[in-house]
Design a protein around this motif. Structure first.
Motif, PDB file in Angstrom:
ATOM      1  N   ALA A 155     -11.353  24.963 -67.384  1.00 40.55           N
ATOM      2  CA  ALA A 155      -9.903  25.038 -67.516  1.00 40.55           C
ATOM      3  C   ALA A 155      -9.265  24.655 -66.187  1.00 40.55           C
ATOM      4  O   ALA A 155      -9.731  25.060 -65.121  1.00 40.55           O
ATOM      5  CB  ALA A 155      -9.474  26.445 -67.916  1.00 40.55           C
ATOM      6  N   VAL A 156      -8.219  23.860 -66.241  1.00 41.48           N
ATOM      7  CA  VAL A 156      -7.552  23.392 -65.034  1.00 41.48           C
ATOM      8  C   VAL A 156      -6.574  24.452 -64.543  1.00 41.48           C
ATOM      9  O   VAL A 156      -5.676  24.882 -65.284  1.00 41.48           O
ATOM     10  CB  VAL A 156      -6.801  22.075 -65.296  1.00 41.48           C
ATOM     11  N   HIS A 157      -6.772  24.871 -63.308  1.00 42.95           N
ATOM     12  CA  HIS A 157      -5.837  25.773 -62.623  1.00 42.95           C
ATOM     13  C   HIS A 157      -5.312  25.018 -61.408  1.00 42.95           C
ATOM     14  O   HIS A 157      -6.058  24.739 -60.467  1.00 42.95           O
ATOM     15  CB  HIS A 157      -6.530  27.063 -62.206  1.00 42.95           C
ATOM     16  N   ALA A 158      -4.037  24.691 -61.424  1.00 44.59           N
ATOM     17  CA  ALA A 158      -3.477  23.814 -60.395  1.00 44.59           C
ATOM     18  C   ALA A 158      -3.714  24.350 -58.989  1.00 44.59           C
ATOM     19  O   ALA A 158      -3.993  23.577 -58.063  1.00 44.59           O
ATOM     20  CB  ALA A 158      -1.979  23.602 -60.644  1.00 44.59           C
ATOM     21  N   GLY A 159      -3.625  25.647 -58.818  1.00 43.58           N
ATOM     22  CA  GLY A 159      -3.784  26.232 -57.493  1.00 43.58           C
ATOM     23  C   GLY A 159      -5.189  26.112 -56.938  1.00 43.58           C
ATOM     24  O   GLY A 159      -5.396  26.325 -55.735  1.00 43.58           O
ATOM     25  N   GLU A 160      -6.168  25.782 -57.781  1.00 44.64           N
ATOM     26  CA  GLU A 160      -7.550  25.633 -57.327  1.00 44.64           C
ATOM     27  C   GLU A 160      -7.902  24.196 -56.963  1.00 44.64           C
ATOM     28  O   GLU A 160      -9.011  23.935 -56.486  1.00 44.64           O
ATOM     29  CB  GLU A 160      -8.505  26.140 -58.415  1.00 44.64           C
ATOM     30  N   LEU A 161      -6.974  23.277 -57.177  1.00 46.63           N
ATOM     31  CA  LEU A 161      -7.240  21.875 -56.849  1.00 46.63           C
ATOM     32  C   LEU A 161      -7.064  21.658 -55.348  1.00 46.63           C
ATOM     33  O   LEU A 161      -6.378  22.416 -54.668  1.00 46.63           O
ATOM     34  CB  LEU A 161      -6.288  20.971 -57.630  1.00 46.63           C
ATOM     35  N   HIS A 162      -7.668  20.583 -54.852  1.00 53.62           N
ATOM     36  CA  HIS A 162      -7.638  20.323 -53.415  1.00 53.62           C
ATOM     37  C   HIS A 162      -6.389  19.591 -52.954  1.00 53.62           C
ATOM     38  O   HIS A 162      -6.093  19.596 -51.753  1.00 53.62           O
ATOM     39  CB  HIS A 162      -8.875  19.508 -53.007  1.00 53.62           C
ATOM     40  N   HIS A 163      -5.677  18.915 -53.844  1.00 50.25           N
ATOM     41  CA  HIS A 163      -4.505  18.200 -53.342  1.00 50.25           C
ATOM     42  C   HIS A 163      -3.455  19.195 -52.873  1.00 50.25           C
ATOM     43  O   HIS A 163      -3.474  20.368 -53.227  1.00 50.25           O
ATOM     44  CB  HIS A 163      -3.975  17.185 -54.355  1.00 50.25           C
ATOM     45  N   ARG A 164      -2.541  18.724 -52.013  1.00 49.60           N
ATOM     46  CA  ARG A 164      -1.752  19.636 -51.189  1.00 49.60           C
ATOM     47  C   ARG A 164      -0.856  20.581 -51.986  1.00 49.60           C
ATOM     48  O   ARG A 164      -0.701  21.754 -51.642  1.00 49.60           O
ATOM     49  CB  ARG A 164      -0.894  18.835 -50.195  1.00 49.60           C
ATOM     50  N   ASN A 165      -0.265  20.095 -53.049  1.00 50.06           N
ATOM     51  CA  ASN A 165       0.701  20.911 -53.790  1.00 50.06           C
ATOM     52  C   ASN A 165       0.191  21.209 -55.201  1.00 50.06           C
ATOM     53  O   ASN A 165      -0.325  20.331 -55.884  1.00 50.06           O
ATOM     54  CB  ASN A 165       2.049  20.175 -53.856  1.00 50.06           C
ATOM     55  N   PRO A 166       0.342  22.452 -55.645  1.00 56.37           N
ATOM     56  CA  PRO A 166      -0.263  22.889 -56.920  1.00 56.37           C
ATOM     57  C   PRO A 166       0.564  22.496 -58.140  1.00 56.37           C
ATOM     58  O   PRO A 166       1.041  23.352 -58.893  1.00 56.37           O
ATOM     59  CB  PRO A 166      -0.324  24.410 -56.753  1.00 56.37           C
ATOM     60  N   VAL A 167       0.718  21.190 -58.332  1.00 53.87           N
ATOM     61  CA  VAL A 167       1.504  20.686 -59.455  1.00 53.87           C
ATOM     62  C   VAL A 167       0.702  19.595 -60.156  1.00 53.87           C
ATOM     63  O   VAL A 167       0.324  18.600 -59.528  1.00 53.87           O
ATOM     64  CB  VAL A 167       2.856  20.108 -58.979  1.00 53.87           C
ATOM     65  N   THR A 168       0.443  19.768 -61.426  1.00 51.37           N
ATOM     66  CA  THR A 168      -0.217  18.731 -62.219  1.00 51.37           C
ATOM     67  C   THR A 168       0.085  18.966 -63.695  1.00 51.37           C
ATOM     68  O   THR A 168       0.159  20.126 -64.137  1.00 51.37           O
ATOM     69  CB  THR A 168      -1.742  18.721 -61.995  1.00 51.37           C
ATOM     70  N   PRO A 169       0.280  17.907 -64.479  1.00 48.54           N
ATOM     71  CA  PRO A 169       0.517  18.102 -65.915  1.00 48.54           C
ATOM     72  C   PRO A 169      -0.719  18.582 -66.662  1.00 48.54           C
ATOM     73  O   PRO A 169      -0.616  18.975 -67.826  1.00 48.54           O
ATOM     74  CB  PRO A 169       0.946  16.712 -66.387  1.00 48.54           C
ATOM     75  N   TYR A 170      -1.887  18.564 -66.009  1.00 48.57           N
ATOM     76  CA  TYR A 170      -3.114  19.018 -66.662  1.00 48.57           C
ATOM     77  C   TYR A 170      -3.309  20.530 -66.556  1.00 48.57           C
ATOM     78  O   TYR A 170      -4.285  21.057 -67.114  1.00 48.57           O
ATOM     79  CB  TYR A 170      -4.320  18.300 -66.063  1.00 48.57           C
ATOM     80  N   ALA A 171      -2.434  21.209 -65.861  1.00 44.38           N
ATOM     81  CA  ALA A 171      -2.571  22.654 -65.702  1.00 44.38           C
ATOM     82  C   ALA A 171      -2.643  23.339 -67.063  1.00 44.38           C
ATOM     83  O   ALA A 171      -1.835  23.065 -67.958  1.00 44.38           O
ATOM     84  CB  ALA A 171      -1.406  23.213 -64.892  1.00 44.38           C
ATOM     85  N   GLY A 172      -3.651  24.205 -67.228  1.00 45.34           N
ATOM     86  CA  GLY A 172      -3.831  24.932 -68.468  1.00 45.34           C
ATOM     87  C   GLY A 172      -4.663  24.214 -69.507  1.00 45.34           C
ATOM     88  O   GLY A 172      -5.044  24.820 -70.519  1.00 45.34           O
ATOM     89  N   ARG A 173      -4.963  22.955 -69.288  1.00 42.56           N
ATOM     90  CA  ARG A 173      -5.767  22.208 -70.247  1.00 42.56           C
ATOM     91  C   ARG A 173      -7.250  22.448 -69.994  1.00 42.56           C
ATOM     92  O   ARG A 173      -7.677  22.680 -68.857  1.00 42.56           O
ATOM     93  CB  ARG A 173      -5.479  20.710 -70.150  1.00 42.56           C
ATOM     94  N   THR A 174      -8.055  22.390 -71.037  1.00 36.14           N
ATOM     95  CA  THR A 174      -9.510  22.459 -70.909  1.00 36.14           C
ATOM     96  C   THR A 174     -10.057  21.039 -70.989  1.00 36.14           C
ATOM     97  O   THR A 174      -9.794  20.315 -71.950  1.00 36.14           O
ATOM     98  CB  THR A 174     -10.127  23.324 -72.015  1.00 36.14           C
ATOM     99  N   LEU A 175     -10.792  20.650 -69.957  1.00 38.44           N
ATOM    100  CA  LEU A 175     -11.367  19.312 -69.879  1.00 38.44           C
ATOM    101  C   LEU A 175     -12.880  19.393 -69.978  1.00 38.44           C
ATOM    102  O   LEU A 175     -13.486  20.400 -69.615  1.00 38.44           O
ATOM    103  CB  LEU A 175     -10.967  18.635 -68.571  1.00 38.44           C
ATOM    104  N   THR A 176     -13.469  18.328 -70.457  1.00 35.97           N
ATOM    105  CA  THR A 176     -14.921  18.234 -70.584  1.00 35.97           C
ATOM    106  C   THR A 176     -15.451  17.235 -69.566  1.00 35.97           C
ATOM    107  O   THR A 176     -14.936  16.117 -69.465  1.00 35.97           O
ATOM    108  CB  THR A 176     -15.318  17.790 -71.996  1.00 35.97           C
ATOM    109  N   GLY A 177     -16.491  17.655 -68.840  1.00 38.03           N
ATOM    110  CA  GLY A 177     -17.085  16.793 -67.830  1.00 38.03           C
ATOM    111  C   GLY A 177     -16.849  17.368 -66.449  1.00 38.03           C
ATOM    112  O   GLY A 177     -15.717  17.405 -65.977  1.00 38.03           O
ATOM    113  N   ALA A 178     -17.919  17.816 -65.797  1.00 36.91           N
ATOM    114  CA  ALA A 178     -17.780  18.496 -64.514  1.00 36.91           C
ATOM    115  C   ALA A 178     -18.575  17.763 -63.442  1.00 36.91           C
ATOM    116  O   ALA A 178     -19.756  17.430 -63.637  1.00 36.91           O
ATOM    117  CB  ALA A 178     -18.268  19.942 -64.628  1.00 36.91           C
ATOM    118  N   VAL A 179     -17.921  17.501 -62.313  1.00 36.83           N
ATOM    119  CA  VAL A 179     -18.590  16.919 -61.149  1.00 36.83           C
ATOM    120  C   VAL A 179     -19.375  18.016 -60.454  1.00 36.83           C
ATOM    121  O   VAL A 179     -18.818  19.053 -60.083  1.00 36.83           O
ATOM    122  CB  VAL A 179     -17.567  16.289 -60.193  1.00 36.83           C
TER     123      VAL A 179
END
Length: 464
Positions: A407-431
């Motif tokens: 599940a995408v949690h914007a605050g856990e991403l590395h880019h500087r500001n915690p804003v993304t339209p994918y927040a809350g979505r469940t994605l398949t495929g993990a690096v």
């Protein structure tokens, strides 16, 4: 992997230029030395990494990233952007000439970028130049300094220091780029069509969508192709690339142009392939970008074109800003789409986002690699260096679990500001792991990314 020691990465799912199969990949001195049958290589004192059923992909090449530093580092910076890239399986980025201050429209602007980026890159990075009104004399010097090509806007860019080109300025820039053999990359929206569109501010996405109609893209591409004819650039071998195509209506124009001998390519982006206008909540300006995310039928048409090979690349157009500029209600904003900054933050999420939708539509990991690694590498002249698991290429690799969900949690991403339209979505495929030139990237450790310059252009270098 220790620097200087050989290593083998083994997987039952290695995505190679000719398809997916079990294989061993031998790495030495940062390069892929050979690809051999699965289980066939003994490494002696070197390291063996057995991924089992996890896939091994070439590192992604993202040729459309707005890092924004220097000048707007509060929007994004080299350290945060390249950490996000590495976490998302991207091992090479090419930085756009805006929205930094200064923009990369002069050699001095490029030097400022390079100096700022020193010691801050977790992945390899190169730079685009910019073509703006009045800077034709700067184009050849920038090209000599190693930029990968030149970006122009046909409509206002959103920042005053990077104005759009039209008329004589567009024709002069195209002619100069054709003369030196440089790639012209174009933001194609027509300002007259945009000016005539209804401009209704507010929280309704349908109003914003009406303000950036598909006709703005088709009119701009038609105008660009006419300018190529007028300047003779079509005859002299100009290379033109259309950025972030959101409307499938553009594709017949490009198809006919290629049939007529024009060297024109196009890209699209994960958000156009995985999101749709029908999904955008009222006031959720994290979804705003220009050109905009369009309806589901258009998204289906983009996928069909992608499957037919009509796009050379799928790239992020990572263009973040601070939350206040996005006008988000949760940060005290109004949720007004007209007022919000238009850009999607997705650099870390492009691979799983595209894979989630691609798998659902029957595509393979080999398809995704072609769109997001090999194709972008070809676009900027890095084939044979980046974008493939093949002997002689940089050992830029990704261990990818194609079945892993998160599940995408914007605050856990590395880019500087915690804003993304994918927040809350469940994605398949993990690096799981990203290797840059054979070394595993530790986003909590020291960066070792290198700055890249454009590979030699035989036509330009032999005549200059």
């Amino acid at each position: 992997m220790p620097v200087g020691q050989p290593a083998v990465i083994r997987s039952r799912r290695v995505v190679l230029p000719d398809g997916e199969r079990p294989a061993d990949v031998l790495i030495r001195d940062g390069k892929i030395e050979r690809v051999a049958a699965h289980g066939s290589l003994a490494i002696g004192d070197g390291e063996l990494v057995d991924l089992g059923d996890a896939a091994l992909l070439p590192g992604l090449v993202d040729t459309h990233v707005h890092v924004n530093e220097p000048g707007r580092t509060e929007w994004e910076g080299f350290a945060t952007a390249t950490r996000a890239a590495a976490a998302g399986g991207v091992t090479t980025i090419i930085d756009m000439p805006l929205n930094s201050i200064p923009p990369t429209t002069t050699v001095a602007g490029l030097a400022a970028k390079r100096k700022t980026a020193e010691g801050q890159a977790w992945v390899d990075l190169g730079f685009w130049g910019g073509a703006v009104p009045g800077n034709v004399p700067d184009i050849e010097p920038l090209y000599r300094e190693g930029v990968f090509g030149f970006k122009s806007f046909l409509a206002p860019s959103g920042v005053d220091e990077f104005p759009h080109v039209e008329g004589a300025d567009l024709e002069a820039a195209l002619a100069e780029q054709a003369r030196i053999g440089a790639l012209a990359i174009i933001h194609a929206e027509d300002p007259a069509v945009l000016a005539a569109a209804p401009q209704q501010p507010g929280v309704h996405y349908r109003d914003f969508l009406a303000s950036r109609p598909a006709g703005a893209e088709t009119a701009a591409v038609a105008h660009l192709l006419a300018a190529l004819d007028k300047t003779g650039s079509r005859r002299t071998g100009a290379r033109v690339h259309i950025l972030h195509v959101s409307s499938a209506a553009v594709l017949p124009l490009l198809r006919r142009a290629r049939e007529d001998g024009v060297q024109v390519t196009a890209e699209t982006c994960p958000h156009y392939l995985t999101l749709s206008a029908e999904q955008v909540p009222e006031g959720d300006t994290a979804f705003k970008c220009c050109p905009p995310i369009r309806d589901e039928a258009n998204r289906d048409a983009l996928w069909e074109a992608l499957g037919r090979g009509e796009f050379i690349a799928v790239v992020s157009d990572h263009s973040p800003s601070t939350p206040d500029l996005k006008s988000l209600p949760e940060y005290g904003g109004s949720g007004d789409f007209a007022a919000a900054w238009g850009g999607i933050a997705s650099l870390q999420l492009g691979l799983p986002a595209v894979w989630t939708e691609a798998r659902r539509r029957g595509h393979t990991l080999a398809d995704v690699v072609r769109w997001m690694s090999a194709g972008p590498a070809e676009l900027v002249g890095l084939s044979g260096i980046k974008g493939a698991i093949a002997a002689g290429c940089d050992a830029d690799l990704v261990a990818f679990d194609p079945n892993g969900e998160f599940a995408v949690h914007a605050g856990e991403l590395h880019h500087r500001n915690p804003v993304t339209p994918y927040a809350g979505r469940t994605l398949t495929g993990a690096v799981r792991t990203t290797w840059l030139r054979g070394r595993a990237v530790d986003t909590g450790g020291e960066p070792f990314g290198r700055q890249l310059t454009r590979p030699a252009n035989p036509i330009f270098e032999s005549t200059s």
